[in-house]
Scaffold this motif. Sequence first.
Motif, PDB file in Angstrom:
ATOM      1  N   PRO A   1      33.650  41.239  24.647  1.00 43.25           N
ATOM      2  CA  PRO A   1      35.293  41.532  24.571  1.00 43.25           C
ATOM      3  C   PRO A   1      35.831  41.237  23.525  1.00 43.25           C
ATOM      4  N   VAL A   2      35.236  40.414  22.558  1.00 44.38           N
ATOM      5  CA  VAL A   2      35.928  39.833  21.487  1.00 44.38           C
ATOM      6  C   VAL A   2      35.322  40.355  20.129  1.00 44.38           C
TER       7      VAL A   2
ATOM      8  N   ALA B   1      44.261  36.515  28.630  1.00 43.80           N
ATOM      9  CA  ALA B   1      44.228  38.162  28.958  1.00 43.80           C
ATOM     10  C   ALA B   1      43.928  38.945  27.691  1.00 43.80           C
ATOM     11  N   ALA B   2      44.242  38.702  26.692  1.00 46.90           N
ATOM     12  CA  ALA B   2      44.218  39.327  25.523  1.00 46.90           C
ATOM     13  C   ALA B   2      42.823  39.360  25.117  1.00 46.90           C
ATOM     14  N   LEU B   3      42.270  37.923  24.955  1.00 50.65           N
ATOM     15  CA  LEU B   3      40.849  37.819  24.624  1.00 50.65           C
ATOM     16  C   LEU B   3      39.998  38.431  25.246  1.00 50.65           C
ATOM     17  N   HIS B   4      40.183  38.669  26.640  1.00 51.35           N
ATOM     18  CA  HIS B   4      39.386  39.324  27.672  1.00 51.35           C
ATOM     19  C   HIS B   4      39.596  40.748  27.807  1.00 51.35           C
ATOM     20  N   ARG B   5      40.406  41.508  26.653  1.00 46.04           N
ATOM     21  CA  ARG B   5      40.641  42.601  27.088  1.00 46.04           C
ATOM     22  C   ARG B   5      41.374  43.279  28.050  1.00 46.04           C
ATOM     23  N   GLY B   6      42.288  42.366  28.557  1.00 49.25           N
ATOM     24  CA  GLY B   6      43.131  42.469  29.910  1.00 49.25           C
ATOM     25  C   GLY B   6      44.736  42.538  29.387  1.00 49.25           C
ATOM     26  N   THR B   7      45.406  42.455  30.617  1.00 47.77           N
ATOM     27  CA  THR B   7      46.895  42.411  30.524  1.00 47.77           C
ATOM     28  C   THR B   7      47.208  41.512  31.449  1.00 47.77           C
ATOM     29  N   VAL B   8      48.489  41.167  31.228  1.00 51.13           N
ATOM     30  CA  VAL B   8      49.314  40.194  31.997  1.00 51.13           C
ATOM     31  C   VAL B   8      50.563  40.509  32.095  1.00 51.13           C
ATOM     32  N   SER B   9      51.259  40.730  33.097  1.00 57.11           N
ATOM     33  CA  SER B   9      52.520  41.207  33.512  1.00 57.11           C
ATOM     34  C   SER B   9      53.381  40.359  34.629  1.00 57.11           C
ATOM     35  N   VAL B  10      54.819  40.380  34.588  1.00 56.44           N
ATOM     36  CA  VAL B  10      55.359  39.627  35.478  1.00 56.44           C
ATOM     37  C   VAL B  10      56.263  40.568  36.309  1.00 56.44           C
ATOM     38  N   GLY B  11      56.584  40.450  37.514  1.00 60.89           N
ATOM     39  CA  GLY B  11      57.577  41.243  38.219  1.00 60.89           C
ATOM     40  C   GLY B  11      58.214  40.292  39.352  1.00 60.89           C
TER      41      GLY B  11
ATOM     42  N   GLY C   1      39.609  50.187  40.828  1.00 56.26           N
ATOM     43  CA  GLY C   1      38.549  51.029  39.861  1.00 56.26           C
ATOM     44  C   GLY C   1      37.619  50.075  38.979  1.00 56.26           C
ATOM     45  N   GLU C   2      37.850  50.015  37.609  1.00 54.85           N
ATOM     46  CA  GLU C   2      36.795  49.366  36.878  1.00 54.85           C
ATOM     47  C   GLU C   2      37.722  47.836  36.423  1.00 54.85           C
ATOM     48  N   SER C   3      38.379  47.481  37.027  1.00 57.29           N
ATOM     49  CA  SER C   3      39.444  46.567  36.648  1.00 57.29           C
ATOM     50  C   SER C   3      39.398  45.541  37.849  1.00 57.29           C
ATOM     51  N   VAL C   4      39.587  44.071  37.544  1.00 60.55           N
ATOM     52  CA  VAL C   4      39.656  42.916  38.446  1.00 60.55           C
ATOM     53  C   VAL C   4      41.118  42.764  38.388  1.00 60.55           C
ATOM     54  N   LEU C   5      42.180  42.536  39.753  1.00 57.20           N
ATOM     55  CA  LEU C   5      43.412  42.420  39.604  1.00 57.20           C
ATOM     56  C   LEU C   5      43.574  41.018  40.330  1.00 57.20           C
ATOM     57  N   LEU C   6      44.307  40.155  39.717  1.00 56.18           N
ATOM     58  CA  LEU C   6      44.347  38.753  40.163  1.00 56.18           C
ATOM     59  C   LEU C   6      46.031  38.678  40.243  1.00 56.18           C
ATOM     60  N   THR C   7      46.609  38.401  41.344  1.00 59.62           N
ATOM     61  CA  THR C   7      47.939  38.158  41.468  1.00 59.62           C
ATOM     62  C   THR C   7      48.307  36.910  41.901  1.00 59.62           C
TER      63      THR C   7
END
Length: 485
Positions: free
Chosen positions: A470-471, A433-443, A387-393
């Motif tokens: 973004p800041v 991640a927060a500074l760039h208006r993003g999120t980080v999670s772990v699973g 969508g409108e996001s970049v996903l890095l795994t």
Amino acid sequence: MKLSSRIALSVTVVVPLLVLGAGALLLGLVNRDLRGQQDARLHDRAAAVLPAARALLTADRGGRPKVERNQSRRILGDALDSGVRVVAADGSVVLAGGPAPADPARLPDVPGGPVTVREHGDVWRVLTVRVDGPAAGTLWLIAPAAADGPQLAAVRRRVLLVSLLAAPVSGLVALGLARRATLSIRRLSRRAAELDPAAGAAAFAPGRSRITEVDELATTIRVLLTRYDEQAVRTVQALDTAREFSSAASHELRTPLTSMRTDLDVLAAHPDLPAGERAEVVRDLRADHARLEELLTALRTLAQGDLVEVSAFAPIDLADLVADAAAETRRRHPEVRLSVQGPAEVRVFGWESGLRILVANLLGNAVVHGHPPDRPAVVSVRLGTEGESVLLTVADQGPGIEPSARQAVFSRFHRRPDSPGSGLGLTLVAQQAALHRGTVSVGAGAGGTGSRFEVRLPLLRADAPTVELPVQLALRRDWLAGDRS
């Protein structure tokens, strides 16, 4: 001098000058109109006396004195208050009467419209007419130009009188209007003078005055106060960051420094220590030194993230950063099996140094913790868009992280018992991640094995203006202090 006084003084000086200028123009126009009227009267009188002048010249040439006298009286009567001069073709003066220059030579010889003749301060308007017929000659009609002087003098006196009256009247009126016009400015000045610096822009809320300049000035003051508030917040954050940096450094460095001092005391107290034991102490010193250096670097980086300015953000190709970080990981850890999948270009709007830290720390964490005992790490990196996001795994095949401990891994100085790191690597990932208006999670990784870190960042859109940074400086960022509320 007050602005209202300056305006009143300026008007007091300018208005009389404008009246005098307008009066001078009016005098010129009146003089031209009067002269035109006088010239029209000369033409009318010339038309009235021309037949009699022609008869006079004929009688003079024929030697008929009685007719000549009759025509002379008629000409003088038709000329009214104008001077008349009739000269025959041979230059003899047939008739001369009424006001005229003393020197006849000043009269123009060429027929035409009325001209101005001056003599000893007197001014005349003279019309020259050629008399045709059996007895040719020249007719002059002469009118004193000063005959219209009283009218011009009256206009001149009135202009001067209006100029004298305009100075005080216009000054008083201008003073009243200027004070009325500057009332909003004075109110704004009082509001600004009474403003409490501690209250900031929120306490400065002047109503609209419906005067564009005053409202623009009020808006400018609010903008300045807002910027001052933002800078004050940034200053407080910088001071808090400095205090937290010194506090965290003094607390976290105590253990490695104590260990290093113990090892140094051992080396100093036992100069004859066996080579094997000495080498072990030196290895401990080097390990503590490396930990000390890594901890200081991580604290400095965390502080930079807390104080980063919006001017540091720009369009960034995240795919290039991932490729560079993967190449550096392969160079430093050739035994690691690292795979990278993703498009050739994925652009985001971010801080390049911060994004490099994010990617490098994710890969470093996977290399250190993402492998089974006595086996090299297997790390899989994927980069894509949703969508409108970049996903890095970043996924590994290590022992994984218990669900109850997954959120704690992003806390400051959180480390596993056997971790060689500073406990700030994943904190830096969460911060960026927060500074760039993003999120980080772990699973859990694929098949429930290992760990899988996911970072989502806003995708840079072609139609999105780059001014949407973004800041937000008003946002409290104190990752160094451990408070991310």
